[in-house]
Scaffold this active site. Structure first.
Site, short mmCIF file in Angstrom:
data_model
loop_
_atom_site.label_atom_id
_atom_site.label_comp_id
_atom_site.label_asym_id
_atom_site.label_seq_id
_atom_site.Cartn_x
_atom_site.Cartn_y
_atom_site.Cartn_z
N ASP A 25 7.54 6.05 3.69
CA ASP A 25 7.05 5.71 2.73
C ASP A 25 7.91 4.99 2.15
O ASP A 25 8.42 4.86 1.08
CB ASP A 25 6.67 6.89 1.44
CG ASP A 25 5.95 8.22 1.70
OD1 ASP A 25 4.60 7.93 2.86
OD2 ASP A 25 5.69 9.38 0.94
N GLU A 73 2.67 6.74 0.86
CA GLU A 73 1.78 7.57 0.21
C GLU A 73 0.83 6.71 -1.19
O GLU A 73 1.61 5.86 -1.95
CB GLU A 73 3.20 8.47 -0.63
CG GLU A 73 2.81 9.32 -1.67
CD GLU A 73 3.80 10.83 -2.64
OE1 GLU A 73 5.15 10.44 -2.23
OE2 GLU A 73 2.55 10.71 -3.19
N LYS A 130 -1.01 8.29 3.08
CA LYS A 130 -1.22 10.26 2.78
C LYS A 130 -1.42 10.21 1.26
O LYS A 130 -0.31 9.82 0.60
CB LYS A 130 0.16 10.50 3.63
CG LYS A 130 1.04 10.14 3.02
CD LYS A 130 1.95 10.64 4.38
CE LYS A 130 3.66 10.46 3.57
NZ LYS A 130 4.06 11.15 2.07
N LYS A 133 2.33 14.56 0.60
CA LYS A 133 3.72 14.62 0.51
C LYS A 133 4.39 14.52 1.98
O LYS A 133 5.07 13.66 3.10
CB LYS A 133 5.41 15.68 -0.08
CG LYS A 133 4.58 15.86 -1.25
CD LYS A 133 4.90 14.87 -2.36
CE LYS A 133 4.51 14.30 -3.97
NZ LYS A 133 4.68 12.86 -4.24
N THR A 159 11.24 10.39 -0.03
CA THR A 159 12.72 10.59 0.22
C THR A 159 13.17 11.71 0.50
O THR A 159 12.74 12.85 0.89
CB THR A 159 12.85 11.27 -1.42
OG1 THR A 159 11.97 12.00 -1.66
CG2 THR A 159 13.06 10.12 -2.35
N CYS A 163 9.15 13.58 1.12
CA CYS A 163 8.35 13.33 2.18
C CYS A 163 8.67 13.45 2.94
O CYS A 163 8.56 13.81 4.56
CB CYS A 163 7.38 12.11 1.60
SG CYS A 163 6.59 11.73 0.08
N1 TIU Z 1 7.48 10.21 -0.75
C1 TIU Z 1 8.07 10.64 -1.37
O1 TIU Z 1 8.94 11.46 -0.88
N2 TIU Z 1 7.28 10.46 -2.37
C2 TIU Z 1 8.07 11.27 -3.44
O2 TIU Z 1 7.56 11.75 -5.07
N3 TIU Z 1 8.99 11.13 -3.78
C3 TIU Z 1 10.33 11.92 -4.71
O3 TIU Z 1 11.30 12.14 -4.47
N4 TIU Z 1 9.59 11.36 -6.34
#
Ligand code: TIU
Length: 243
Positions: A25, A73, A130, A133, A159, A163
């Protein structure tokens, strides 16, 4: 060849074609103002610190012809793949599907949904879209990894505790040997990143390993020197799917 890692060395597969780099992501939604991360109230700029190390790792995988998997995502424009719980979670002005400065929030193919140009996938590289998460949920990732004989995964991206961690836990339960590259993943919350790294490797590697990119690169170089000296390099089998 081993990667110097925590809680102990991570053994690379003899044939590096069983290893894949997973980049989670690294899309504008999470790294630039005006996207989903920003709409959730986060300081998105701090995520950009990992881009140079991740570029180095990506270049190494590409130069050696090793598998790279990018994930994004996102949701379909009609939001049919977005659960009610995900759609309505939070108390922010901008929600998934609303129009923001980078297009509709977290909707596939909107400007904000694109992977940042520094890490843009090459045309032949796999991109997993996807809705959740974890990258295994409602995607073809499991089949792709099995078809390609992958047994070992390097986990990177954002993050860390959302995810990346979810995907690493999913992969661990599916039998993959996972290593989170600690300077190639980032969180909006430094303390959550640190806690996640410690959770992954606690209890003798209950979920897997962690190591910095420099240690990964050093081991890859050594493994490639070894492989070049062994004529049988290139014979491939898939220990997770021997047939
Ligand atoms: N890719 C991912 O981690 N999606 C999130 O929504 N992360 C957040 O930290 N919000």
């Amino acid at each position: 060849m081993n990667i110097s890692a925590l809680p102990y060395d991570y053994a690379l597969p003899d044939d590096l074609h069983h290893l894949a780099l997973v980049i989670i992501d690294m899309q504008r939604d999470f790294l630039e103002p005006g996207g989903f991360g920003d709409a959730l109230g986060n300081d998105v700029m701090r995520l950009q610190a990992i881009v140079p190390a991740l570029q180095q790792l990506l270049a190494e995988f590409r130069s050696r012809g090793l598998l790279v998997i990018h994930t994004v995502e996102c949701h379909q424009p009609d939001l049919s793949d977005c659960s009610e719980s995900k759609l309505h979670r939070g108390k922010n002005d901008l929600k998934i599907g609303d129009r923001g400065p980078m297009g509709r929030i977290l909707v596939k193919d909107e400007p904000g949904n694109g992977i940042i140009p520094q890490l843009a996938p090459l045309p032949h590289e796999t991109v997993i879209y996807k809705p959740g998460k974890g990258a295994f949920y409602a995607t073809p990732l499991a089949e792709i990894l099995q078809d390609k004989g992958i047994t070992h995964l390097l986990m990177t991206g954002v993050t860390t505790e959302v995810c990346v961690q979810t995907t690493m836990r999913e992969a661990n339960d599916r039998g993959y040997e996972c290593l989170m590259v600690d300077d190639c993943t980032e969180s909006y919350f430094p303390e959550f990143k640190q806690a996640t790294l410690e959770m992954m490797r606690a209890q003798s590697g209950i979920v897997g390993w962690t190591a910095p990119a420099a240690n990964v690169l050093a081991a890859l170089h050594q493994q490639c020197v070894l492989n070049a000296a062994e004529p049988e390099f290139g014979i491939r089998s898939n220990p997770l799917n021997p047939n």
